[in-house]
Design an enzyme around this catalytic site. Structure first.
Site, short mmCIF file in Angstrom:
data_model
loop_
_atom_site.label_atom_id
_atom_site.label_comp_id
_atom_site.label_asym_id
_atom_site.label_seq_id
_atom_site.Cartn_x
_atom_site.Cartn_y
_atom_site.Cartn_z
N LYS A 33 0.79 -1.02 -0.05
CA LYS A 33 -0.02 -0.14 0.17
C LYS A 33 0.95 1.30 -0.34
O LYS A 33 2.26 1.11 0.37
CB LYS A 33 -0.98 0.19 0.86
N ARG A 129 -9.77 0.46 16.30
CA ARG A 129 -9.86 1.37 15.41
C ARG A 129 -11.14 1.18 13.81
O ARG A 129 -12.11 1.55 13.84
CB ARG A 129 -7.98 1.14 14.60
N TYR A 253 18.47 28.34 7.76
CA TYR A 253 17.32 29.56 8.63
C TYR A 253 17.78 29.15 9.66
O TYR A 253 17.14 27.80 10.29
CB TYR A 253 15.50 28.40 7.66
N MET A 301 13.73 23.71 1.37
CA MET A 301 12.43 22.91 1.15
C MET A 301 14.07 22.18 -0.12
O MET A 301 13.24 20.93 -0.69
CB MET A 301 12.21 23.48 0.05
#
Length: 357
Positions: A33, A129, A253, A301
């Site tokens: 999956k 669940r 950053y 990024m």
């Protein structure tokens, strides 16, 4: 071309599938999956089809992608169907289907099908669940048989804490499952990856290896059988810039790293847009030019920075392993405060290259 790539070793994938079989003596559905946890579902299925007992995916869209690629092996829909209208497609494409709720059972009873289904009847043994309540399990089994729409039933449940080898929860779930299936003449499936590796006492005619297929351990502590896994993915790139900084200079950053000494900084073409975890902190391991070093500064990024001070031979163009055979995905995930499942599935932009076909 940008050097950020994921190398997928299909021979390692086959090794890990065979290990699941060896450890259990059971039939095994390869769980592919979420695009095989970021490894490429179709290519992984083609690599395993000659020996796999079947595959498991989340939903019908993923299953139809496999059928379109020519995969003829059984494919189980782990979430079952979301609308009754999907049942005709499930039957048409010979898909297997989990039934985890009474509404799904009722949909099967009222739908006309041109061929009977294979159903995996899911019990909620304690994860809470999805899955049928134990008090409804026998009745659901009998109703499926009586419907005339079902040719075969496999009994299943899912472990919530099997990755915690010292927890009582898994033994309790096994006991609930054993009690619920008393008197039901059907095969069963309990063991996922941690179940395969660490819970040999769990009954399973079928096992469902997922994370372990890709060579990552589900455990936070060392575990003997998990040590036999072979990493399938190597996330790699190259150094694209090198600079020398004096002590006291910020990197990246937010100035989350300030050089404590004269520091040689390498910039790597890899960032959070590629799927590398943005939250990975200073000190997260990487391999450059065959030597381990560490991440410094905040992940950007498209780029990240690494400490090359103690790797003088590294320069522009030097190969970098972000995770793989030398820096395990589980190590990176632990530093980033997440799990290997997530960092694999987050890889969207990175092209994949395949070996070992």
């Amino acid at each position: 071309m940008r050097p950020a790539r994921a190398l997928i070793d299909l021979q390692a994938l086959r090794h890990n599938y065979r290990l699941a079989r060896e450890l259990t003596g059971a039939k095994a559905l390869a769980v592919i999956k979420a695009d095989a946890y970021g490894h490429g579902a179709v290519r992984c299925a083609l690599a395993l089809e000659a020996e796999a007992d079947g595959f498991a995916v989340a939903c019908i869209e993923e299953a139809l992608e496999l059928r379109a690629a020519g995969i003829k092996a059984p494919v189980l829909l782990l979430e079952g169907f979301f609308e009754a209208s999907e049942l005709a497609l499930i039957a048409e494409h010979d898909l297997w289907c989990v039934v985890h709720s009474l509404w799904q059972l009722e949909a099967i009873e009222r739908t006309q099908l041109h061929k009977p289904l294979t159903v995996w009847l899911k019990l909620d043994s304690g994860m809470h669940r999805v899955g049928l309540h134990p008090k409804d399990y026998h009745e659901a089994y009998q109703r499926l048989l009586a419907s005339g729409k079902v040719a075969r039933i496999v009994l299943m449940s899912h472990f919530a804490r099997a990755d915690e080898l010292d927890a009582d929860a898994t033994a309790q779930q096994i006991a609930v499952f054993e009690a619920a299936r008393q008197g039901l003449a059907a095969e069963c499936s309990l063991r996922n990856s941690p179940g395969v590796l660490g819970w040999p006492q769990a009954p399973s005619d079928w096992v469902r290896p997922g994370l372990m297929l890709y060579g990552a351990t589900p455990f936070e502590v060392a575990q003997a059988e998990a040590e036999r896994l072979q990493p399938v993915m190597t996330l790699q790139s190259r150094v694209i810039s090198v600079r020398e900084l004096p002590a006291g200079e910020p990197v990246g950053y937010g100035a989350k790293f300030v050089s404590p000494r004269p520091t040689r900084v390498g910039v790597v073409a890899m960032g959070y847009a590629d799927g590398y975890p943005r939250q990975a902190p200073n000190g997260t391991p990487v391999l450059v030019a065959g030597k381990r070093t560490q991440l410094i500064g905040r992940v950007s990024m498209d780029m990240l920075s690494i400490d090359l001070t103690d790797v003088p031979e590294a320069t522009v163009g030097s190969p970098v392993e972000l995770w793989g055979k030398h820096v395990l995905a589980s190590e990176v995930a632990a530093h980033a405060g997440t799990i290997p499942y997530q960092i694999f599935c987050n890889l969207k932009r990175v092209p994949r290259d395949y070996i070992g076909e």
